[in-house]
Design a protein around this motif. Structure first.
Motif, PDB file in Angstrom:
ATOM      1  N   SER A  99       0.881  -1.339   0.021  1.00 18.05           N
ATOM      2  CA  SER A  99      -0.018  -0.205  -0.343  1.00 18.05           C
ATOM      3  C   SER A  99       0.869   1.276  -0.126  1.00 18.05           C
ATOM      4  O   SER A  99       0.708   2.389  -0.534  1.00 18.05           O
ATOM      5  CB  SER A  99      -1.028  -0.397   0.952  1.00 18.05           C
ATOM      6  OG  SER A  99      -0.026   0.867   2.342  1.00 18.05           O
ATOM      7  N   PHE A 140      -6.279   1.295   3.188  1.00 17.52           N
ATOM      8  CA  PHE A 140      -6.049   0.442   3.507  1.00 17.52           C
ATOM      9  C   PHE A 140      -5.007   0.561   4.891  1.00 17.52           C
ATOM     10  O   PHE A 140      -5.951  -0.399   5.533  1.00 17.52           O
ATOM     11  CB  PHE A 140      -4.071  -0.131   2.377  1.00 17.52           C
ATOM     12  CG  PHE A 140      -3.734  -0.899   2.605  1.00 17.52           C
ATOM     13  CD1 PHE A 140      -3.620  -2.589   2.846  1.00 17.52           C
ATOM     14  CD2 PHE A 140      -2.459  -0.436   3.835  1.00 17.52           C
ATOM     15  CE1 PHE A 140      -3.529  -3.660   3.582  1.00 17.52           C
ATOM     16  CE2 PHE A 140      -1.838  -2.036   4.688  1.00 17.52           C
ATOM     17  CZ  PHE A 140      -2.413  -2.920   4.485  1.00 17.52           C
ATOM     18  N   SER A 163      -8.170   0.325   6.557  1.00 16.46           N
ATOM     19  CA  SER A 163      -9.117  -1.084   6.789  1.00 16.46           C
ATOM     20  C   SER A 163     -10.303  -1.005   6.379  1.00 16.46           C
ATOM     21  O   SER A 163     -11.216  -1.762   6.881  1.00 16.46           O
ATOM     22  CB  SER A 163      -8.450  -1.700   8.505  1.00 16.46           C
ATOM     23  OG  SER A 163      -9.646  -1.809   9.131  1.00 16.46           O
ATOM     24  N   PHE A 196      -9.778  -2.460   0.709  1.00 17.11           N
ATOM     25  CA  PHE A 196      -8.477  -3.555   1.136  1.00 17.11           C
ATOM     26  C   PHE A 196      -8.019  -3.667   2.812  1.00 17.11           C
ATOM     27  O   PHE A 196      -7.402  -3.315   3.422  1.00 17.11           O
ATOM     28  CB  PHE A 196      -7.276  -1.665   0.723  1.00 17.11           C
ATOM     29  CG  PHE A 196      -8.262  -1.420  -0.978  1.00 17.11           C
ATOM     30  CD1 PHE A 196      -7.414  -2.284  -0.878  1.00 17.11           C
ATOM     31  CD2 PHE A 196      -8.632  -0.207  -0.300  1.00 17.11           C
ATOM     32  CE1 PHE A 196      -7.736  -1.841  -2.533  1.00 17.11           C
ATOM     33  CE2 PHE A 196      -9.154  -0.123  -2.321  1.00 17.11           C
ATOM     34  CZ  PHE A 196      -8.510  -0.891  -3.243  1.00 17.11           C
TER      35      PHE A 196
END
Lengths: 338, 209, 486
Positions: free
Chosen positions: C169, C223, C226, C230
């Motif tokens: 990421s 990411f 969260s 992702f």
């Protein structure tokens, strides 16, 4: 018209550069031969022996005889070896010993490439030396060679760190990365006096960088029967050896430029200043090469953990500390160049 | 100019070719060596651009230190090459399709002219002319003044990385005899050496306590 | 020698202080050894408290430092306070666990301190490079913390997984940043905003290159918080990491990453709101749905909390999707309440021990009301609150974001949110049912420890009584949100 321009603009400079390169490389090869002879004579004197004394007067032609012998022997490539890399390794080693000389100022104007970042170039070249050894060790497909190569990789990377810091202090003191300007900055006082601790660290690290006694663990005849060189013979081995000697002379030359005033005479007084700079440079370099030889004749080999300890736990903090001290002192007292 | 152009293309081609070889060569050691070649020719490109400081630092840091460690590790690893290759070909179709689609999208976007909008031609830090300031000095000037904050923060990142490496791997093994140099140096010969005058034919007797 | 324009070091005083404190504590730890862990933990918490005060007393008006790399405003003040509270409370909460489970190594509090420095830097980032460096400092510390119990396979796995995916990421982030820099010629947020605004006039779609960069940045930030799609690392990392670290993950980094997301989307890319709104809409809906549905089948309480956190991120993003000051205010309130709830829930999880062993199965909670009624009650409060049952705090969090969404005309989003809340309520309430109506399997150990009791009581009281006195949070969030909309 265009054609003549082409010749004048491209081919002539090219030929000139080739000429310069030859003018540097040939003397270096010659001095490698001389140094190898001198070393054997010096060790012999240290050990109450005679040394080479058969070929020619005082054995002076011994290096030539050795060269001829190696040249005539067969190059053996082990069956399990990686052929290309096996042959590439000594070439790398040898050429690295030579290309560093491109930026070394033998005299004020006697330098092939007077580049801005000369000292970084030298550092880069010396940091590449490890590849010759590690590739040789791996390509030989032999355990002794591989062990030697691994030792050498760890060793050279470790000592490079402290050499880096040594260079930083010199840069701080000189205020330039250009080798000629570093030499000029020592007109008043050679750097080995104010930077004495770093000079010592540099000399010892240079021994480790060139895998010389007491740090010759990558070769370590008694345990690794020659380490990374174990599978090499004839010309390929000679390339290693010549590369090693060229490197020793190179590192001595660097030490002279960084700490011993390069081509400057010891005192700026009349009879000394009229001696050409190259004489001073070669004289000082010879003294340091003698130091290398002297060490090899005097000290036993380090144990591996002691070697690592010295590099990481003594030299690294010491050199880091000295960088801080130097920078701090220069800032505090306004000694900063420029 | 001609020579510079030729040299540029030589370096550029070598960089790209070496980059490809890093990915496709069968032997990981060869991959690392090709990586080194790629670094080298990139350094050459930097020199052509007049960024000699970056070129040297690239070689010192990446070739002289990072790649050595790569090589060190790769040589010691016992990698099953055929298995790696099998994985490569197994994922090649899927990966290839994704790659091709992405590539096609990017080409479409940039070729369609949609991205061709004239923007103010600004750069965050304009390069000073090379004949006035050497690029070592220029870099130092901007790194330690304007980007001092980032420089320090990057130092913190490296510190954390170092702590991490130690936390996750360092083990103090028990039962290892360590050399204590201070103890060795502090030892007095009088306490540990006893000189005996041995008469011929009698042998030395050694009193043990 | 050029001088730095506008260094204004004072603005970054909390960060500098924390970094220096971390370095000093590290030195103490190195020389004293692991027996200093408890002292270092307390000192770290103290340092965070000091930094908290520094953040609070700093002037409220917007100020930039280090030539525009760093910014402080009401928003950063609020978020930094949240992060520092979350980090210091989890540090104290984990003290008992760290000592019991053989994790008592002095690097633990030091790494948490460094992670906190990274988070503060993220919140104050006003430049793409500053954003990246702050994010890396935080992430790198978190990777190490996740793998901190290096002899436990699951912990190492969590660390490695988190590291590999996190590095990926970061790669996306850098790629996106380089695209943005390439098309705007700037890394500074204000300069990017100006470039985007001037480029936006040329076409309705805006410059495509910037958009591509924006998408990559969005992926990387999604990411870090969260958000679906992702989120894959979250359950494994939450489950595998040592519980105090999981609590830390849930409390602090999520808030920092969310703050960063708000600042990036509402700062330099405000003009592109129509573009990124679609991304946020999708991510938000997907997160809410997955958080609600996937949590149902979980048996491990830490995994459950992971899915719950994915869901909560989805709800918080509803406010961002609205793209209005009210929406942002909703996000900030939501994050505040979420942090309090998850601190409370994790202090319960940290107290889950049977005969000196940590347990983390949901079934281990069965009949808790009979063996430890107080803990059961507070856990139930947190579960109800997370489910969004009025009049608990969690309800208000959802209320504000949904209201903002409706105001912005995002009726569909609000409806999906309410529906997934109902689904989510199922598994929260299942835990309550387990605690109150099932037969106890084996009782949990008592006492649970002073620090856990204090945290439990504190967070419980805030959760229950939020409705009575929400004003400070509301006013703070209002001001913080307003500072993002100049």
């Amino acid at each position: 018209m265009a054609e003549s321009n082409f010749w004048l603009d491209y081919i002539l400079p090219l030929l000139l550069i080739v000429g310069y390169i030859l003018a540097i490389v040939v003397p270096i090869m010659l001095s490698v031969a001389i140094v190898s002879y001198a070393e054997r004579k010096i060790w012999a004197a240290m050990q109450w022996r005679k040394g080479p004394n058969v070929v020619g007067p005082f054995g002076l032609f011994q290096p030539l005889a050795d060269g001829a012998k190696f040249f005539l022997k067969e190059t053996i490539i082990p069956s399990g070896a990686n052929r290309v890399l096996f042959l590439l390794a000594p070439v790398i080693m040898f050429s690295l010993g030579l290309i560093g000389w491109a930026v070394i100022p033998f005299d004020q104007h006697l330098v092939l490439a007077d580049i801005n970042v000369g000292i970084l170039y030298l550092f880069a070249v010396s940091s590449l030396g490890v590849y010759g050894i590690i590739i040789a060790g791996w390509a030989s497909n032999s355990r002794y060679a591989f062990l030697g190569a691994l030792r050498s990789a760890a060793q050279m990377v470790s000592y490079e760190v402290s050499i880096g810091f040594v260079l930083v202090t010199v840069l701080l003191a000189a205020g330039s990365l250009n080798l000629n300007e570093i030499v000029e900055a020592q007109k008043g006082l050679w750097f080995f006096i104010p930077l004495a601790p770093m000079f010592v660290i540099y000399l010892i690290s240079a021994l480790a960088e060139t895998n010389r006694t007491p740090f010759d663990l990558p070769e370590a005849e008694t345990e690794l029967v020659g380490g990374y060189q174990v599978e090499y013979s004839s010309m390929s081995w000679v390339l290693f050896m010549m590369g090693e000697y060229a490197n020793i002379i190179l590192l001595s030359g660097i030490a002279v430029i960084l700490f011993l005033g390069g081509w400057l005479p010891p005192f700026q007084v009349e009879p000394l200043t009229s001696v050409p700079g190259i004489v001073w440079f070669l004289l000082k370099t010879s003294v340091l090469v003698f130091f290398f030889t002297w060490t090899k004749g005097t000290f036993p080999r380090y144990r591996y953990d002691q070697l690592m300890r010295l590099g990481w736990k003594v030299f690294l903090p010491a050199s880091l500390f000295w960088v801080v001290v130097t920078a701090g002192a220069m800032h505090l007292f306004g000694w900063l160049p420029k | 100019m001609i020579i510079e152009t030729i040299v540029f293309y030589v370096f550029a081609v070598v960089t790209v070719a070496a980059g490809v070889m890093v990915v496709v060569s069968r032997n990981p050691v060869h991959s690392v060596l090709f990586l080194i070649l790629a670094f080298f020719s990139s350094a050459g490109l930097f020199v052509l651009m007049g960024a000699e400081f970056l070129a040297m630092v690239l070689i010192i840091v990446y070739v002289g230190a990072v790649a050595v460690l790569f090589l060190f590790v790769v040589m010691m690893l016992d990698i099953n090459f055929s298995e790696l290759r099998a994985g490569f070909f197994q994922y090649l179709p899927v990966g290839g399709v994704v790659g091709v689609i992405l590539l096609a999208e990017l080409i479409l976007v940039f070729a369609s002219g949609a991205a061709d909008i004239t923007l103010p031609k600004t750069v965050a830090s304009p390069t000073p002319p090379a004949d006035v300031v050497s690029n070592t000095e220029a870099l130092g000037n901007i790194l330690y003044t304007r980007y001092a904050y980032l420089f320090q923060a990057a130092g913190l990142v490296l510190l954390v990385a170092m702590i991490g490496a130690i936390v996750l791997t360092h083990r103090r093994r028990v039962g290892v005899r360590r050399q204590r140099i201070a103890d060795q140096v502090a030892r007095d010969p009088k306490d540990v050496i006893e000189l005996k005058d041995v008469k011929p034919g009698e042998g030395a007797s050694w009193k043990s306590d | 020698m050029t001088e730095l324009a506008n260094p204004n070091y004072l603005a970054a005083l909390p960060e500098m202080f924390l970094a220096a404190a971390a370095a000093v504590l590290l030195m103490i730890g190195v020389f004293v050894g692991n027996r200093s862990t408890t002292a270092l933990t307390l000192l770290s918490a103290l340092a965070m408290a000091a930094a908290f005060i520094m953040v609070l007393v700093a002037p409220d008006e917007r100020a930039t430092a280090f030539g525009g790399l760093f910014v402080t405003d009401t928003f950063s003040t609020f978020m930094k306070c949240l992060v520092l509270i979350g980090a210091s409370v989890t540090l104290i909460m984990g003290l008992g666990y760290v000592k019991r489970e053989g994790m008592a190594r002095f690097e633990f509090p030091v790494l948490i301190l460094f992670a906190s420095v990274g988070m503060l830097m993220m919140i104050s980032a006003n430049d793409l490079i500053a954003l990246y460096i702050g994010l890396e400092l935080q992430s790198l510390s978190l990777y190490i913390l996740a793998a901190f119990r290096r002899d436990a396979v699951r912990s190492s796995e969590a660390g490695l997984k988190y590291f590999v995916l996190g590095a990926l990421s970061s790669g996306f982030l850098l790629y996106g940043c380089s695209m943005v820099y390439g098309f705007t010629g700037a890394t500074n947020f204000e300069a990017i905003a100006a470039a985007v605004a001037s480029g936006g006039e040329a076409g309705a779609a805006g410059p495509i290159g910037i958009l591509i960069g924006l998408v990559f940045i969005a992926v990387a930030l999604a990411f870090k918080i969260s958000a679906v799609p992702f989120h894959m690392w979250t359950p494994d990392v939450y489950e595998g990491a040592p519980t105090p670290v999981t609590a830390f993950f849930a409390a602090a980094p999520k808030i920092a990453a969310m703050a960063l997301l708000l600042r990036v989307f509402l700062g330099p890319f405000q003009e592109l709101v129509e573009q990124w709104e679609q991304i946020i809409l999708f991510v938000s809906i997907a997160s809410m749905a997955l958080g609600a549905l996937a949590a149902i089948g979980q048996t491990n309480i830490k995994r459950l909390m992971a899915y719950s956190s994915i869901g909560h991120v989805g709800y918080a993003l509803v406010g961002l999707a609205a793209g209005t000051p009210e929406g942002v205010r909703g996000v900030i309130i939501y994050l505040t309440i979420y942090m309090v709830m998850s601190l409370g829930a994790f202090s319960c999880i940290l107290a889950m021990r049977q005969k000196g062993q940590m347990v983390e199965q949901i079934s281990d909670l069965a009949g808790l009301s009979k063996t430890n009624p107080l803990m059961a009650f507070s856990f139930a409060v947190f579960m109800f609150s997370m489910a969004g049952i009025p009049p608990l705090a969690g309800f208000f969090g959802k209320l504000y974001v949904f209201l903002a969404a409706i105001d912005a005309g995002l009726y569909g989003l609000a409806i999906v949110g309410v529906l997934t809340s109902v689904v989510g309520a199922f598994y929260y309430i299942r835990i309550v049912k387990l605690m109150y109506f099932d037969e106890p399997a084996a009782p949990l150990d008592r006492p649970i420890g002073v620090e856990l009791s204090v945290v439990l009581a504190g967070t419980g009281i805030v959760t229950v009584l939020f409705f009575a006195y929400p004003t400070p949070v509301l006013i703070g969030a209002q001001a913080a949100a307003a500072s993002l909309f100049p």
